[in-house]
Design an enzyme around this catalytic site. Structure first.
Site, PDB file in Angstrom:
ATOM      1  N   GLU A  25      41.609  -4.594   8.948  1.00 15.76           N
ATOM      2  CA  GLU A  25      41.054  -3.862  10.099  1.00 15.76           C
ATOM      3  C   GLU A  25      40.744  -4.698  11.350  1.00 15.76           C
ATOM      4  O   GLU A  25      39.801  -4.369  12.085  1.00 15.76           O
ATOM      5  CB  GLU A  25      39.792  -3.076   9.673  1.00 15.76           C
ATOM      6  CG  GLU A  25      40.005  -2.143   8.493  1.00 15.76           C
ATOM      7  CD  GLU A  25      38.747  -1.392   8.053  1.00 15.76           C
ATOM      8  OE1 GLU A  25      37.832  -1.216   8.873  1.00 15.76           O
ATOM      9  OE2 GLU A  25      38.691  -0.975   6.879  1.00 15.76           O
ATOM     10  N   HIS A  54      25.516  -6.984   2.653  1.00 13.64           N
ATOM     11  CA  HIS A  54      24.575  -7.000   3.781  1.00 13.64           C
ATOM     12  C   HIS A  54      23.735  -8.269   3.807  1.00 13.64           C
ATOM     13  O   HIS A  54      23.039  -8.539   4.759  1.00 13.64           O
ATOM     14  CB  HIS A  54      23.656  -5.778   3.725  1.00 13.64           C
ATOM     15  CG  HIS A  54      24.423  -4.493   3.708  1.00 13.64           C
ATOM     16  ND1 HIS A  54      24.809  -3.895   2.538  1.00 13.64           N
ATOM     17  CD2 HIS A  54      24.922  -3.738   4.702  1.00 13.64           C
ATOM     18  CE1 HIS A  54      25.498  -2.812   2.826  1.00 13.64           C
ATOM     19  NE2 HIS A  54      25.577  -2.687   4.130  1.00 13.64           N
TER      20      HIS A  54
HETATM   21  N1  GLN Z   1      36.626   0.514   5.506  1.00 12.62           N
HETATM   22  C1  GLN Z   1      35.419   0.258   6.189  1.00 12.62           C
HETATM   23  C2  GLN Z   1      35.130  -1.228   6.208  1.00 12.62           C
HETATM   24  O1  GLN Z   1      35.457  -1.905   5.293  1.00 12.62           O
HETATM   25  C3  GLN Z   1      34.259   0.990   5.546  1.00 12.62           C
HETATM   26  C4  GLN Z   1      32.987   0.823   6.315  1.00 12.62           C
HETATM   27  C5  GLN Z   1      31.805   1.659   5.801  1.00 12.62           C
HETATM   28  O2  GLN Z   1      31.732   2.036   4.678  1.00 12.62           O
HETATM   29  N2  GLN Z   1      30.861   1.953   6.635  1.00 12.62           N
HETATM   30  O3  GLN Z   1      34.554  -1.753   7.121  1.00 12.62           O
END
Ligand code: GLN
Ligand code: ZN
Length: 759
Positions: free
Chosen positions: A486, A696
């Site tokens: 991404e 996180h």
């Molecule tokens: N595919 C997204 C990512 O990996 C999912 C993000 C989410 O769950 N908020 O960032």
């Protein structure tokens, strides 16, 4: 008696996100404590003066927060988690303490964890969860509110103070001790509320807006009784406006009307009331505050319609107030600063300042007669509707959804066997949730491209370079199912909004999500269509680089809908189906381009649940169908994944099963796999990837800790159903952390596999 106007709260971040900038500079030690205090002071004053200038009868005080308004309440009540109290509580500035609780801190090299953060009812705002323990004592711990009241009083306006009510405050908190009930703390908390009320009265505040949004839930007898106890105890000091929002409270009205308060606020956007019945049920001596102006969407209100409705009702009630449905925290501040937006559209929108104006216009007209501005207010929207109706009948109405559109060809068991044969996935397959670290360079690349500092060609070349790197790193780590990472996405909703037809974007439409983090939700203004393929190019490129399977990555329809401002002339269900149809095309496109696994993320699915359980069925039915519409038309051999985070699934398990995704990946690392018990109890039939570590946190998970979690998971989930992955995307982590963590994850899986495979 005249009709009075007020709002439940104003956005606190500032038109140019002054609060964010102030907070972040202060955290980086670039500005001093007194500089930061000045930022807050200026913001509050500006907001109040705006309310005064626009003509609201009250200015609302107490809606400002340095991080989050629930955390503010915790500080006022002296509710500081023990681990922070021990950390020289007395010496610390209250504001520093507050930031530590929100963000965590480090003492003598050891990290002190922050408090949990979770979603504020059914919104995308996050609050800091109060922590309770047995025999806890509260005390008036912070003077911030009283200072603010004094500042506000200098403006010579009538001041109304907003506070989170004691019952909602208790409801929102969590407790670690199992053998104690939070409601045991009620008495102790109430004494502090009383102290606050007395202080406010002495300052000259006559009205307190006491927010009790949990009144929209179905409440047990004990919780209902707590309301009576609390308000009996607190009555007689100030005038209390019991304030509800985000849902209908009709089912609780029988006991609400017996509470000794002076007024009630109802949300007329999320509540489906018959105003005449409501009016007749509410005691005549009470103020009835009507939340007419939608605090959660950005379209102008049909003021003329409201004028007619209210004009007859107010004849039988002396004390009516007009207000926003909820705090304006959830909308951007001012539409007039949008320079690039088409004028015709801009005239249809109303952000916080415009909403204050709507409230004033309506109350003024009700007091003194219909004025011309009100007559014209809604025309831009009416004209737009007529125009679009003439151009084409709504796209949606032309399409029909058939039951077979919502169903995979074969059942999961058949699909499982076909996929096993075709995809050759090992047991305990390892994968990730989609994003890989978003480095400074990637952000700069996207920024440069957006601002036309580099050509499309250069941009694409760089993105490909990134994807190449991400794929090679995953191969080195020996993960089983890869992702492209991404790098081209700024935000999982904005990215799709920009590629689909039907959305517009603001330049400055910021809304606080939590602390200093703000989002700019896209606005859905038209029918949604897919203009061109969205993700195919990058995914196919990634797949061309490896023999392993690359998983395609999409944001689901419910999440795109709920994290946008949507149109109001169609139902949410219809808009969601439009998005779903567009995404279905993308899914089929990915499939025919050779992508064998496709993940459809739905992190907002749980948050969209209405507050009242009796309304769940309808929401779950259309939202789940919408997901199925996206995912069902692929071949049996194509594997569909979904991902959800922050999820309390226990109550919606049947719907989760109903999604019929081949694999669901979820967050469980922090709760020590407790969630899996529900999957077991419901005999979850498909495959599951419970997150084996918390992304996180900057802490690196050890091989042992992951192995332990895996073995624990295997006790509840059959081995052929279990996947292994982190609990969310890795975009906020560094490469260094990511590499070690994933290496440990793969290693832990190797250990477990070794014991499982017969030799
Ligand atoms: N595919 C997204 C990512 O990996 C999912 C993000 C989410 O769950 N908020 O960032
Ligand atoms: Zn997630």
């Amino acid at each position: 008696m005249s009709i009075l106007s007020h709002i439940l709260g104003f956005p606190r971040i500032g038109l140019n996100r002054e609060l964010k900038k102030g907070q972040e500079s202060y955290w980086k030690k670039e500005i001093s404590y007194s500089d930061l205090k000045k930022v807050g002071f200026k913001l509050r004053n500006k907001n109040w003066l705006e309310q005064k200038k626009l003509g609201l009868d009250f200015i609302t005080v107490g809606d400002f927060a340095w991080y989050d308004h629930v955390l503010t309440m915790s500080m006022i009540l002296g509710n500081v988690p023990k681990r922070y109290k021990e950390e020289n509580y007395k010496k610390k500035r209250k504001l520093d303490l507050l930031f530590s609780i929100a963000r965590g801190s480090i003492k003598n090299g050891k990290s002190i964890p922050a408090s949990d953060m979770t979603k504020w009812f059914n919104t995308n705002y996050h609050y800091i969860v109060p922590e309770f323990f047995k025999n806890q004592k509260f005390f008036l711990g912070w003077n911030q509110l009283f200072d603010e009241v004094e500042e506000a009083l200098l403006l010579n306006s009538r001041v109304k103070v907003v506070l989170i009510g004691p019952i909602t405050y208790l409801w929102l908190g969590k407790t670690k001790d199992r053998n104690f009930n939070k409601l045991d703390l009620l008495k102790s908390i109430l004494t502090i509320y009383k102290e606050i009320f007395i202080r406010l009265k002495n300052l000259g505040v006559d009205w307190v807006q006491i927010d009790e949004p949990i009144l929209a839930y179905e409440l047990s007898e004990t919780w209902k009784q707590s309301f009576s106890i609390a308000y009996e105890y607190l009555s007689g000091i100030n005038n209390l406006l019991l304030t509800t929002y985000f849902g209908d409270i009709s089912h609780n009205l029988d006991f609400i009307i017996k509470l000794p308060v002076e007024g009630l606020h109802v949300d007329l956007i999320y509540g489906q009331y018959d105003l005449n019945i409501l009016n007749s049920l509410i005691p005549k001596s009470w103020v009835l505050s009507l939340g007419i102006i939608n605090g959660r969407n950005i379209w102008k209100s049909n003021l003329l319609k409201w004028f007619d409705v209210l004009n007859s009702m107010i004849k039988s009630r002396d004390n009516t107030w007009i207000s926003s449905s909820c705090s304006l925290l959830h909308v951007p501040i001012d539409v007039t600063v949008e320079k690039k937006m088409e004028l015709e559209l801009k005239n249809c929108f109303s952000f916080a300042i415009q909403k204050c104006k709507e409230i004033c216009l309506l109350s003024k007209s009700l007091n003194t007669g219909l004025n011309i501005e009100i007559k014209k207010w809604y025309d831009p929207i009416l004209n737009r509707n007529i125009k679009s109706r003439n151009k084409n009948i709504s796209f949606y109405k032309k399409i029909k959804i058939f039951p077979e559109d919502l169903k995979r060809n074969s059942s999961y068991n058949i699909r499982y066997n076909i996929q096993k044969l075709k995809l050759k996935i090992p047991i305990l397959p390892t994968t990730t949730i989609g994003s890989f670290p978003q480095t400074k360079d990637i952000r700069k690349l996207r920024f440069d491209f957006k601002n036309k500092l580099i050509s499309n060609e250069q941009y694409e070349k760089e993105i490909c370079k990134n994807i190449k790197y991400i794929i090679s790193e995953q191969e080195k780590l020996n993960l089983d199912i890869l992702v492209h990472g991404e790098p081209e996405r700024n935000d999982m909703v904005e990215y799709f909004g920009e590629k689909l037809e039907g959305f517009v974007f603001t330049e400055n439409g910021w809304v606080q999500s939590y602390g200093s983090r703000c989002v700019k939700p896209p606005i859905i203004v038209n029918d949604i269509k897919r203009k061109e393929s969205i993700t195919v190019k990058w995914t196919v490129f990634a797949q061309s680089l490896t023999k392993k399977i690359v998983k395609g990555m999409l944001t689901g329809p419910v999440t795109i809908l709920l994290w946008s401002f949507f149109r109001e002339d169609l139902s949410k269900e219809e808009i969601c189906n439009q998005i779903a149809l567009a995404l279905r095309e993308e899914v089929l496109d990915l499939e025919s381009s050779g992508i064998k696994i496709i993940q459809i993320d739905e992190p907002a699915l749980r948050e969209g649940l209405p507050l009242r359980k009796t309304d769940w069925k309808n929401y779950l039915s259309w939202s789940i169908n919408s997901f199925r519409l996206v995912s069902s038309s692929v071949k049996d051999q194509t594997q569909i994944h979904t991902h959800m985070c922050y999820c309390e699934f226990n109550e919606i398990m049947p719907s989760i099963v109903n999604l019929d995704a081949d694999v669901i990946t979820i967050e469980t690392a922090r709760s020590d796999m407790e969630l899996l018990d529900f999957f077991k109890k419901f005999k979850y039939p498909n495959s599951i990837g419970p997150g084996v570590y918390d992304i996180h946190s900057p802490n690196i998970p050890t091989i042992d800790s992951i192995e332990k979690l895996l073995r624990k998971a295997l006790k509840t989930i059959p081995v052929h159903q279990l996947w292994v992955n982190p609990d969310c995307g890795l975009k906020t982590r560094s490469w260094k952390e990511t590499r070690i963590s994933l290496k440990n994850m793969v290693e832990a899986v190797e250990r477990v596999r070794y014991n499982l495979i017969p030799r």
